[in-house]
Design a protein around this motif. Sequence first.
Motif, mmCIF file in Angstrom:
data_model
loop_
_atom_site.group_PDB
_atom_site.id
_atom_site.type_symbol
_atom_site.label_atom_id
_atom_site.label_comp_id
_atom_site.label_asym_id
_atom_site.label_seq_id
_atom_site.Cartn_x
_atom_site.Cartn_y
_atom_site.Cartn_z
ATOM 1 N N ALA A 64 2.029 6.165 -7.232
ATOM 2 C CA ALA A 64 1.198 7.103 -7.118
ATOM 3 C C ALA A 64 1.336 9.062 -7.098
ATOM 4 C CB ALA A 64 -0.237 6.795 -7.143
ATOM 5 N N ALA A 65 1.982 8.706 -6.378
ATOM 6 C CA ALA A 65 2.334 9.878 -5.788
ATOM 7 C C ALA A 65 4.035 10.311 -6.649
ATOM 8 C CB ALA A 65 2.934 10.929 -4.402
ATOM 9 N N THR A 66 4.922 9.797 -6.898
ATOM 10 C CA THR A 66 5.522 10.135 -8.159
ATOM 11 C C THR A 66 5.196 9.970 -9.190
ATOM 12 O OG1 THR A 66 7.233 8.312 -6.013
ATOM 13 C CG2 THR A 66 7.825 9.441 -8.553
ATOM 14 N N LEU A 67 4.422 10.010 -9.556
ATOM 15 C CA LEU A 67 3.598 9.683 -10.804
ATOM 16 C C LEU A 67 3.137 10.582 -11.503
ATOM 17 C CD1 LEU A 67 4.228 5.891 -11.729
ATOM 18 C CD2 LEU A 67 5.731 7.664 -12.211
ATOM 19 N N PHE A 126 4.256 6.611 -18.567
ATOM 20 C CA PHE A 126 3.606 5.399 -17.569
ATOM 21 C C PHE A 126 1.754 5.265 -16.830
ATOM 22 C CE2 PHE A 126 8.015 6.070 -15.640
ATOM 23 C CZ PHE A 126 8.734 4.903 -16.073
ATOM 24 N N THR A 127 1.894 4.035 -16.913
ATOM 25 C CA THR A 127 0.639 3.746 -16.600
ATOM 26 C C THR A 127 0.575 2.724 -15.759
ATOM 27 O OG1 THR A 127 -0.685 3.658 -19.200
ATOM 28 C CG2 THR A 127 -1.821 2.680 -16.822
ATOM 29 N N LEU A 128 0.325 2.990 -14.144
ATOM 30 C CA LEU A 128 0.098 2.312 -12.898
ATOM 31 C C LEU A 128 -1.288 1.738 -13.049
ATOM 32 C CD1 LEU A 128 1.275 1.976 -10.518
ATOM 33 C CD2 LEU A 128 0.468 4.261 -9.524
ATOM 34 N N LEU A 129 -0.926 0.439 -13.222
ATOM 35 C CA LEU A 129 -2.267 -0.329 -12.741
ATOM 36 C C LEU A 129 -1.800 -1.239 -10.980
ATOM 37 C CD1 LEU A 129 -2.807 -1.954 -16.385
ATOM 38 C CD2 LEU A 129 -4.203 -0.160 -15.273
ATOM 39 N N PRO A 130 -3.158 -1.563 -10.076
ATOM 40 C CA PRO A 130 -2.407 -2.235 -9.650
ATOM 41 C C PRO A 130 -2.953 -3.995 -9.947
ATOM 42 C CG PRO A 130 -4.114 -0.426 -8.793
ATOM 43 C CD PRO A 130 -3.991 -0.371 -10.538
ATOM 44 N N CYS A 131 -2.606 -5.123 -9.509
ATOM 45 C CA CYS A 131 -2.850 -6.410 -9.972
ATOM 46 C C CYS A 131 -2.965 -7.488 -9.079
ATOM 47 C CB CYS A 131 -1.996 -6.635 -11.498
ATOM 48 S SG CYS A 131 -0.473 -6.719 -10.961
ATOM 49 N N LEU A 170 11.181 2.039 -0.960
ATOM 50 C CA LEU A 170 10.646 2.879 -1.844
ATOM 51 C C LEU A 170 11.791 3.834 -2.062
ATOM 52 C CD1 LEU A 170 8.523 5.222 1.217
ATOM 53 C CD2 LEU A 170 7.803 3.275 -0.848
ATOM 54 N N GLU A 171 12.473 2.738 -1.201
ATOM 55 C CA GLU A 171 14.107 4.042 -2.372
ATOM 56 C C GLU A 171 14.473 3.617 -3.660
ATOM 57 O OE1 GLU A 171 14.945 2.269 1.343
ATOM 58 O OE2 GLU A 171 13.434 3.923 1.856
ATOM 59 N N LYS A 172 14.855 2.017 -3.707
ATOM 60 C CA LYS A 172 14.139 1.218 -4.959
ATOM 61 C C LYS A 172 13.387 2.108 -5.742
ATOM 62 C CE LYS A 172 16.193 -3.160 -3.520
ATOM 63 N NZ LYS A 172 15.412 -4.412 -3.454
ATOM 64 N N LEU A 173 12.529 2.218 -5.971
ATOM 65 C CA LEU A 173 12.086 2.385 -6.642
ATOM 66 C C LEU A 173 11.719 3.411 -7.977
ATOM 67 C CD1 LEU A 173 8.381 2.862 -5.820
ATOM 68 C CD2 LEU A 173 8.802 1.338 -7.585
ATOM 69 N N GLY A 174 11.996 4.949 -7.079
ATOM 70 C CA GLY A 174 12.935 6.045 -7.882
ATOM 71 C C GLY A 174 13.625 5.411 -8.994
ATOM 72 N N ASN A 214 0.971 -1.304 -0.508
ATOM 73 C CA ASN A 214 -0.352 0.488 0.016
ATOM 74 C C ASN A 214 0.990 1.205 0.212
ATOM 75 O OD1 ASN A 214 -1.949 -1.037 0.152
ATOM 76 N ND2 ASN A 214 -3.336 -0.243 1.652
ATOM 77 N N PRO A 215 1.393 1.360 1.245
ATOM 78 C CA PRO A 215 2.361 2.732 0.992
ATOM 79 C C PRO A 215 3.385 2.828 -0.297
ATOM 80 C CG PRO A 215 3.050 0.858 2.914
ATOM 81 C CD PRO A 215 1.900 0.329 2.214
ATOM 82 N N LEU A 216 3.621 1.598 -1.033
ATOM 83 C CA LEU A 216 4.701 2.068 -2.269
ATOM 84 C C LEU A 216 3.700 1.842 -3.458
ATOM 85 C CD1 LEU A 216 7.469 -0.033 -3.044
ATOM 86 C CD2 LEU A 216 6.079 -1.750 -3.818
#
Lengths: 154, 426
Positions: free
Chosen positions: A98-101, A114-119, A143-147, A91-93
């Motif tokens: 979503a906030a970053t994008l 990017f398109t963001l889709l929960p799956c 969170l760090e790895k995401l960027g 969830n936080p991820l």
Amino acid sequence: MLTEQEQQAIGEELRHYPQPRAAVSEALKIVQRHRGWVSDESVRDIGAALDLTPAEVDSVATFYSMIFRRPVGRHVILICDSVSCWIMGANPLQAHLAATLGIQPGATTADGRFTLLPCACLGACDRAPALMIDDDLHVDLTLEKLGELLEKYA
Amino acid sequence: MDRPLTQHIRPDREPLTLREYEQVGGYQAARQALQAAPRDVTDQVLKASLRGRGGGGFLTGQKWSLVPPDDGSGQPKYIVANGDEMEPGTMKDRWLLEGQPHQLIEGLLLGAYAIQARVAYIFLRWDYKLAARRLQQALAEAYAERLLGAHILGTDYQLDMVLHTSAGRYMCGEETGLLNAIEGRRANPRNKPPFAVTCGLWGRPTAINNVETLCCIPHIVQRGGDWFRSLSRSPDEGGTKIYGVSGRVRHPGLWELPLGTTARELLEEHAGGLRDGYVFRGLLPGGASTDFLVAQHLDVKLDFSSVEKAGSRLGTGTMVVLDDRTCPVGLVLNLMQFFARESCGWCTPCREGLPWLARTLQALEDGQGTSADLDLLDAHVQTIRMGHTFCALAPGAMAPLGSALKYFRRDFERHVADQRCPWRAP
Ligand SMILES: Cc1cc2nc3c(=O)[nH]c(=O)nc-3n(C[C@H](O)[C@H](O)[C@H](O)COP(=O)(O)O)c2cc1C
Ligand code: SF4
């Protein structure tokens, strides 16, 4: 109109089944691979190629989560929202992503990147949280790895 | 300890090529079997007491025995490897698919030979891209070496094997939904009977077996049903099992262990127990649609009959662990949202009931629950069960809910009494 390439690829698939209808999910994926998504026109064209009504094709297209009936971005992010990933902080991820994008889940960034889709569960539960970008699986996310990860997808 | 299914899988290298696979004994079973009667394969599988690893635990040999003999119509029989694996918490087939594709191909070939199928499909979930690539490559190798196609290994037996990749929907894994999916229809389930073994793909006899089930077959044929059966720690069920653990444990992962390994051994010895600072509260033994087991059940053997006796199901054998810092209501809500989203919409209790339950659980989580909501949850667990719905999806959704209401009742009640989720910061 289906391109020659698409028609040929669909023709290949027909060989695997006793009835043309059975190739419909492959046909949808073939068109999506070439065009990114499946338009109403493509639905009609696939129907014509397989001797199905557009409604029959669409009934299958809309059943599958991974057939896109609307345009998507250059890269599709599938973020797992099922149980093991949820326990491990999906969830936080997802919120961070979503906030970053700057978009809501389900949406595409304004630049079409990017398109963001929960799956549903990606079958990487022992390496949660996990997500896929296009065909690549990424696991043990923080969170760090995401960027850093997003940088790889221009 | 014997680990027939995974002994040659290395995380740091590509799977065995056809040649390498043959060097470690691969396709020996096929060579052996194709020289003998098809019935011999089924007999060994019966002796092995192999129960299906897709969740239902049906005896594989028995399933194959139910496939009628050739009816002389000239129409083919079919066999399908079910590799949809979309049950949340489940990642075991991925290991086998990515790790040793030839093992699955050989198992499927043997199963096909046993029932005399002409065409075999590997039904693979959309997301398993690496598995798809590796399977495609292995299939090409097998065709090139005459292990598939016409005149396999110089015999009269012919089998075509096709990789069918799906496009993402849990219902495609349910066996009659899967039949519709392959035929190019919406993956709604079909009425049973007739069962797929007599009337499956295009109305023809079709055996549907899970990937892990099929991966057991080459070993059973090569080393005998009795040997396979002796691998297990349970009297009536043979073999090893791919077990998995996910959640807040020290070492989440997958292990091939004797069937009948206890939950405690799996959790404590293999997964290393809970992470520092977390306490065990419960576990779903085999994916999202199995009932919770709690501390009192830790010494239960993880085989089909023992887990059933404990009030749950072995399911896929990949457990999800609930710790004390995770809200059980939130967890069940997460599962219910999954099931509601994946409902195929065919029957009312599921299509209408599951979203309603998800909303009710959400209200509890948001601090708006009432005690009448708990009654409503209880009532649905009673109503939405096998026989009241068209397939097992919705009854499966009730398993974690019903058992959570039983074992974590206090936590549900606290959500109502405190008008908030105790696990969320106030
Ligand atoms: C909603 C639902 C989803 C299922 N998904 C799968 C799956 O992804 N893989 C699988 O092998 N079995 C799945 N099953 C079980 C199959 O219906 C079937 O019992 C199984 O593939 C038979 O194989 P086995 O006898 O080897 O276990 C699912 C069942 C239901 C009700
Ligand atoms: S129980 Fe759910 S998934 Fe199964 S047929 Fe009914 S609506 Fe479809």
